[in-house]
Scaffold this motif. Structure first.
Motif, PDB file in Angstrom:
ATOM      1  N   VAL A  27       0.868  -1.179   0.000  1.00 35.88           N
ATOM      2  CA  VAL A  27       0.000   0.000   0.000  1.00 35.88           C
ATOM      3  C   VAL A  27       0.903   1.226   0.000  1.00 35.88           C
ATOM      4  CG1 VAL A  27      -1.737   1.299   1.262  1.00 35.88           C
ATOM      5  CG2 VAL A  27      -1.848  -1.190   1.227  1.00 35.88           C
ATOM      6  N   ALA A  28       0.546   2.214  -0.792  1.00 33.95           N
ATOM      7  CA  ALA A  28       1.370   3.415  -0.917  1.00 33.95           C
ATOM      8  C   ALA A  28       0.526   4.660  -0.657  1.00 33.95           C
ATOM      9  CB  ALA A  28       1.993   3.487  -2.310  1.00 33.95           C
ATOM     10  N   LEU A  29       1.219   5.741  -0.368  1.00 37.21           N
ATOM     11  CA  LEU A  29       0.590   7.048  -0.204  1.00 37.21           C
ATOM     12  C   LEU A  29       1.307   8.016  -1.124  1.00 37.21           C
ATOM     13  CD1 LEU A  29      -0.594   8.788   2.985  1.00 37.21           C
ATOM     14  CD2 LEU A  29       0.997  10.016   1.505  1.00 37.21           C
ATOM     15  N   GLY A  30       0.537   8.812  -1.844  1.00 34.02           N
ATOM     16  CA  GLY A  30       1.121   9.804  -2.737  1.00 34.02           C
ATOM     17  C   GLY A  30       0.759  11.204  -2.288  1.00 34.02           C
ATOM     18  N   ARG A  31       1.690  12.138  -2.451  1.00 33.13           N
ATOM     19  CA  ARG A  31       1.433  13.539  -2.106  1.00 33.13           C
ATOM     20  C   ARG A  31       1.840  14.406  -3.279  1.00 33.13           C
ATOM     21  NH1 ARG A  31       4.563  17.602   0.221  1.00 33.13           N
ATOM     22  NH2 ARG A  31       6.296  16.155   0.615  1.00 33.13           N
ATOM     23  N   TRP A  32       0.956  15.341  -3.618  1.00 34.63           N
ATOM     24  CA  TRP A  32       1.270  16.276  -4.699  1.00 34.63           C
ATOM     25  C   TRP A  32       1.303  17.674  -4.105  1.00 34.63           C
ATOM     26  CZ3 TRP A  32      -1.343  20.182  -7.656  1.00 34.63           C
ATOM     27  CH2 TRP A  32      -0.663  20.544  -8.830  1.00 34.63           C
TER      28      TRP A  32
END
Length: 207
Positions: A27-32
């Motif tokens: 599971v990953a988390l992305g931030r923009w």
């Protein structure tokens, strides 16, 4: 476990847990920048960042009329089935079978408003599902009041099911006024401050 992070695209970053802690895989988390956070599989996170920065194919991007609110998105009905496991009348299984897509929007600029629009090809089946969800919410509200769980009763009081939209489908809507939220959390800071003492030791009673 450790968290690995890497830059992605122009303003994105991807965070991963190694080794994966989820039994279903990584599971990953992305931030923009400071504007968007995305959570899911790493492929989904990278695809979402691609869309934000214009690298995805045009047909994969959400239409402009769906991109409103602080949070929004479109998912298949099957994705909500785990959240509704154990719901009465097999609501989770029926939603997965009937909903071709669920459109989600959340707005918290003043009042908290959440809308889930459910669409699919089986108009009669979706109408029956909408009735079942409405009945489950009404029963849950009465049970919450009987048990004295006032906040849950309040949440269900402000929730409703709307049928009759164009095409086959319905929407589940929740709108909680700001004054209700303020009432729920009134005094939280004072209670914490009043109970805290230096070193965690209560002051001695005067003699």
């Amino acid at each position: 476990a450790r968290v690995e992070q890497s830059a992605y695209g122009e303003r994105g970053r991807v965070y991963r847990v190694d080794p994966p802690q989820s039994p279903r895989g990584a599971v990953a988390l992305g931030r923009w920048g400071d504007e968007l956070v995305v959570f899911g599989s790493e492929a989904f996170v990278r695809d979402s960042l691609d869309r934000v920065e214009g690298r995805a194919a045009p047909e994969q991007q959400l239409p402009e009329d769906l991109t409103y609110g602080e949070a929004y998105g479109v998912i298949p009905g099957a994705a909500l089935q785990p959240l509704l496991r154990g719901a009465p009348n097999g609501i989770g299984e029926r939603l997965a079978a009937l909903a071709s897509r669920v459109e989600l929007h959340a707005d918290a600029m003043s009042d908290v408003a959440i809308v889930a629009r459910v669409t699919g090809a089986d108009a009669a089946g979706l109408d029956d599902l909408a009735r079942s969800i409405g009945a489950a919410m009404a029963i849950g509200r009465m049970q919450a009041k009987a048990r004295g769980t006032d906040q849950l009763a309040d949440v269900l009081e402000y929730a409703r099911v709307e049928r009759g939209h164009s095409g086959a489908g319905f929407s589940v809507e929740l709108a909680i006024p700001t004054d209700v939220l303020e009432r729920w959390f009134a005094g939280c800071g004072e209670e914490r401050a009043g109970g805290a003492t230096s070193g965690g030791v209560a002051p001695a009673e005067p003699r």
